[in-house]
Write a protein that holds these residues in place. Structure first.
Motif, mmCIF file in Angstrom:
data_model
loop_
_atom_site.group_PDB
_atom_site.id
_atom_site.type_symbol
_atom_site.label_atom_id
_atom_site.label_comp_id
_atom_site.label_asym_id
_atom_site.label_seq_id
_atom_site.Cartn_x
_atom_site.Cartn_y
_atom_site.Cartn_z
ATOM 1 N N UNK A 256 -4.013 -3.441 -1.753
ATOM 2 C CA UNK A 256 -2.752 -4.144 -1.451
ATOM 3 C C UNK A 256 -1.583 -3.656 -2.310
ATOM 4 N N UNK A 257 -1.868 -3.255 -3.540
ATOM 5 C CA UNK A 257 -0.815 -2.716 -4.397
ATOM 6 C C UNK A 257 -0.310 -1.383 -3.859
ATOM 7 N N UNK A 258 -1.219 -0.568 -3.342
ATOM 8 C CA UNK A 258 -0.831 0.707 -2.735
ATOM 9 C C UNK A 258 -0.057 0.475 -1.439
ATOM 10 N N UNK A 259 -0.465 -0.542 -0.678
ATOM 11 C CA UNK A 259 0.277 -0.898 0.543
ATOM 12 C C UNK A 259 1.724 -1.252 0.204
ATOM 13 N N UNK A 260 1.891 -2.066 -0.828
ATOM 14 C CA UNK A 260 3.237 -2.496 -1.228
ATOM 15 C C UNK A 260 4.060 -1.311 -1.715
ATOM 16 N N UNK A 261 3.429 -0.403 -2.472
ATOM 17 C CA UNK A 261 4.139 0.783 -2.938
ATOM 18 C C UNK A 261 4.628 1.621 -1.769
ATOM 19 N N UNK A 262 3.795 1.755 -0.744
ATOM 20 C CA UNK A 262 4.193 2.538 0.425
ATOM 21 C C UNK A 262 5.412 1.924 1.110
ATOM 22 N N UNK A 263 5.448 0.592 1.176
ATOM 23 C CA UNK A 263 6.605 -0.082 1.776
ATOM 24 C C UNK A 263 7.857 0.193 0.949
ATOM 25 N N UNK A 264 7.733 0.096 -0.369
ATOM 26 C CA UNK A 264 8.879 0.319 -1.255
ATOM 27 C C UNK A 264 9.393 1.750 -1.169
ATOM 28 N N UNK A 265 8.491 2.686 -0.872
ATOM 29 C CA UNK A 265 8.875 4.092 -0.766
ATOM 30 C C UNK A 265 9.266 4.487 0.655
ATOM 31 N N UNK A 266 9.118 3.554 1.595
ATOM 32 C CA UNK A 266 9.282 3.900 3.013
ATOM 33 C C UNK A 266 8.414 5.113 3.334
ATOM 34 N N UNK A 267 7.177 5.079 2.853
ATOM 35 C CA UNK A 267 6.270 6.220 2.921
ATOM 36 C C UNK A 267 5.326 6.122 4.111
ATOM 37 N N UNK A 268 4.827 7.273 4.516
ATOM 38 C CA UNK A 268 3.726 7.323 5.470
ATOM 39 C C UNK A 268 2.493 6.761 4.765
ATOM 40 N N UNK A 269 1.696 5.954 5.451
ATOM 41 C CA UNK A 269 0.543 5.296 4.811
ATOM 42 C C UNK A 269 -0.732 5.614 5.573
ATOM 43 N N UNK A 270 -1.771 6.043 4.844
ATOM 44 C CA UNK A 270 -3.075 6.295 5.440
ATOM 45 C C UNK A 270 -4.152 5.632 4.604
ATOM 46 N N UNK A 271 -5.046 4.897 5.262
ATOM 47 C CA UNK A 271 -6.253 4.371 4.633
ATOM 48 C C UNK A 271 -7.437 5.090 5.261
ATOM 49 N N UNK A 272 -8.203 5.785 4.444
ATOM 50 C CA UNK A 272 -9.367 6.529 4.921
ATOM 51 C C UNK A 272 -10.580 5.609 4.865
ATOM 52 N N UNK A 273 -11.065 5.221 6.014
ATOM 53 C CA UNK A 273 -12.182 4.282 6.072
ATOM 54 C C UNK A 273 -13.474 4.951 5.607
ATOM 55 N N UNK A 274 -14.262 4.178 4.885
ATOM 56 C CA UNK A 274 -15.499 4.703 4.329
ATOM 57 C C UNK A 274 -15.321 5.392 2.995
ATOM 58 N N UNK A 275 -14.082 5.429 2.488
ATOM 59 C CA UNK A 275 -13.800 6.085 1.214
ATOM 60 C C UNK A 275 -13.376 5.050 0.176
#
Length: 299
Positions: A256-275
């Protein structure tokens, strides 16, 4: 401690020493820069081998990949009892020198939009992400994009800070070989079983890598991981395309902290499932696909 699938470069890749204005750095390089060059920075206690399974799929997608051992990491030498060369600003300057060596000199400002070789895609895993961010903030003109892989906005989680403190305390009174033996004795049973499944050769490679690290580098990096300030606003102000990539679970920086950082950066976001904390080694095919999808968007 990250566990690469192998320490043997894949077919078509080569290991060599990259000569820069700030010294030589051990690297593994693969592919050709048809669509661009990516510089890959490993994390705390890691090495260039942590990206070894990404070279083939990224080369097949048209990218030149260069994974590097930073100063004092594994096969790149560094002082063993002086932390000064491992200050974050110094490591960031090392990255800029590596980029210059790979591109033939400092990038022009602005770099031509139709010349992918003029700037590099920078990828930093964990601690390498902090160094990568510092390099971008120092001179964004050299970079086409930044991918923060399992690397958060500021200091690591309290539980991981405790682990880093234990390591730093151990390094203050023991040599690298003694610390290695202590780490093995403290491994949870399930991790120890995984090591046995990986085989003796794998353990020998991991030990050899550990012994190659500079204790001063580990102490300095550990301190930075525990004290890193939040520089997300600074990075957002640069305007460089950013990709926040992580596994679906991470004990070092919670997802969730990484999710929030991505929003603050207006960044592309990827979550790799199983990792988990090392998607580059946990799920390399999916991680390579996520990287190329992001880079293709910028073409």
């Amino acid at each position: 401690m990250s566990r690469p699938a192998t320490f043997v470069p894949p077919p078509g890749a080569r290991a060599y020493r990259l000569v820069t204005a700030r010294g030589e750095f051990a690297v593994i390089e693969a592919g050709s820069p048809e669509k661009g060059t990516a510089l890959l920075l490993p994390g705390f206690t890691g090495s260039k081998e942590d990206f070894i399974s990404l070279h083939e799929p990224l080369a097949a997608a048209g990218y030149r990949t260069v994974a590097v051992d930073g100063r004092g990491q594994y096969e790149t030498p560094g002082p063993t009892d002086d932390e000064t060369p491992y200050a974050q600003a110094e490591l960031a300057q090392d990255v800029l020198a590596q980029v210059d060596a790979l591109t033939g000199g400092p990038a022009q400002v602005p770099a031509p939009a139709d010349g992918p070789q003029a700037r590099v895609h920078l990828v930093g895993h964990s601690f390498g992400g902090q160094v990568a961010r510092a390099a971008v903030l120092l001179d964004p003109s050299r970079f086409r994009s930044l991918t923060l892989m399992a690397s958060g906005p500021a200091e690591i989680s309290p539980s991981q800070q405790q682990r880093v403190k234990l390591l730093r305390d151990a390094l203050a009174v023991m040599d690298m070989g003694q610390v290695w033996e202590a780490i093995q004795a403290l491994e949870p049973p399930e991790d120890a079983a995984g090591d046995l499944d990986a085989g003796l050769e794998d353990q020998d490679d991991l030990k050899r890598r550990w012994l190659g690290n500079s204790p001063a580098q580990l102490i300095a990096a550990g301190r930075q991981l525990c004290e890193e300030p939040d520089r997300v606003a600074e990075l957002a102000a640069v305007g460089l395309p950013v990709h926040v990539l992580s596994g679906e679970r991470d004990d070092t920086w919670p997802v969730p902290l990484l999710d929030d950082m991505a929003v603050r950066l207006d960044a592309h976001r990827t979550i790799v499932h199983g990792a988990e904390h090392s998607p580059n080694s946990d799920r390399p095919r999916e991680t390579a696909e996520a990287l190329t999808a992001f880079w293709h968007r910028l073409s």
